[in-house]
Design an enzyme around this catalytic site. Structure first.
Site, PDB file in Angstrom:
ATOM      1  N   GLU A  47      29.727 -44.774 -94.855  1.00 32.40           N
ATOM      2  CA  GLU A  47      29.177 -44.779 -93.496  1.00 32.40           C
ATOM      3  C   GLU A  47      29.488 -43.446 -92.830  1.00 32.40           C
ATOM      4  OE1 GLU A  47      30.084 -48.236 -90.842  1.00 32.40           O
ATOM      5  OE2 GLU A  47      31.406 -48.771 -92.500  1.00 32.40           O
ATOM      6  N   ASP A  58      34.425 -50.483 -81.790  1.00 33.46           N
ATOM      7  CA  ASP A  58      35.509 -49.731 -82.409  1.00 33.46           C
ATOM      8  C   ASP A  58      36.793 -49.784 -81.596  1.00 33.46           C
ATOM      9  OD1 ASP A  58      34.180 -48.700 -84.753  1.00 33.46           O
ATOM     10  OD2 ASP A  58      32.942 -47.543 -83.381  1.00 33.46           O
TER      11      ASP A  58
END
Length: 253
Positions: A47, A58
């Protein structure tokens, strides 16, 4: 096709490894050195995160990396160029991970067309549910790219079925509710959740959020197809430097 690649690799390995970097962190030159270390150590796919100021999925480690990359000038076009170079240099599939605001500002169809031009195989956009992403899904289908959607332990069976129907390549199964980088206890409860995921789709399953060592990956063998290591990779770079990346990846086998 991404799914075909994953299935072929799985014939050779009990579980695949996908890593995650934030492009431009700590800078673009170092980012490329990190990618090289990862590929040489045997990572199967990767990724590439386009930095965003408010990455809602996140935790603090990846949030800090996003903010530092943005402060250093990591803009979308520069990330495209970085990704183009990586995809041309290394023979593994690269995916984008980013947030819908990035696609919206760039233009959804131009963004997807650019992905195809630079040989990015798919994308994870955590804040874009399929119901709101029809233009994105149409553009991805036209370019034969893989839109990857996310299951969580709180996703109902019915919702899993729907998300899987809108997904190509693999499904990303988060190991717990919350944000990346926090502690995850890989228990029988998670095993039951992954069994639900497996029943919902024939697509390969990737598991992330809290995967950090060989024991975690050993737990996932037989339950998932891909282990995803993200926040822990950033910690390794911060604590050991680029030269620690390859050693860490080899320790996961």
């Amino acid at each position: 096709m991404l799914e075909a690649y994953i299935r072929e690799r799985r014939r050779q390995k009990e579980i695949l490894l996908m890593t995650h970097i934030v492009m431009g962190y700590p800078d673009f030159e170092t980012s490329m050195a990190i990618v090289e270390q990862m590929v040489e150590a045997g990572v199967d796919l990767m990724e590439l995160q386009i930095p965003f100021s408010e990455p809602m999925a996140d935790g603090p480690v990846i949030l800090g990396a996003n903010q530092a990359a943005l402060s250093g000038g990591a803009r979308v076009e520069r990330c495209f160029e970085f990704a183009r170079q990586a995809a041309a240099k290394f023979d593994i599939p690269f995916l984008f991970m980013t947030y819908y605001n990035i696609l919206f500002k760039y233009g959804v169809t131009p963004f997807v067309n650019k992905m195809a031009d630079i040989n990015i195989k798919g994308a994870i956009v955590p804040d874009l549910p399929p119901e709101e992403g029809q233009a994105y899904l149409k553009a991805m289908e036209e370019q034969n790219l893989s839109p990857i959607h996310i299951f969580s332990p709180r996703t109902s069976n019915e919702r899993m079925d729907f998300l899987a129907s809108q997904t190509r390549g693999f499904v990303y199964c988060v190991a717990r509710k919350g944000v990346t980088g926090k502690e995850t206890r890989f228990t029988e409860e998670i095993a039951g959740y992954l069994d639900r995921c497996r029943q919902a789709t024939t697509l390969p399953l990737a598991v992330g959020f809290g995967v950090k060592d060989e024991a975690d990956i050993a737990f996932l063998k037989g339950k998932a197809d891909i282990a995803v290591v993200g926040s822990e990779m950033i910690r390794v770079v911060e604590n050991q430097g680029v030269e620690g990346v390859g050693r860490f990846i080899q320790s996961l086998a």
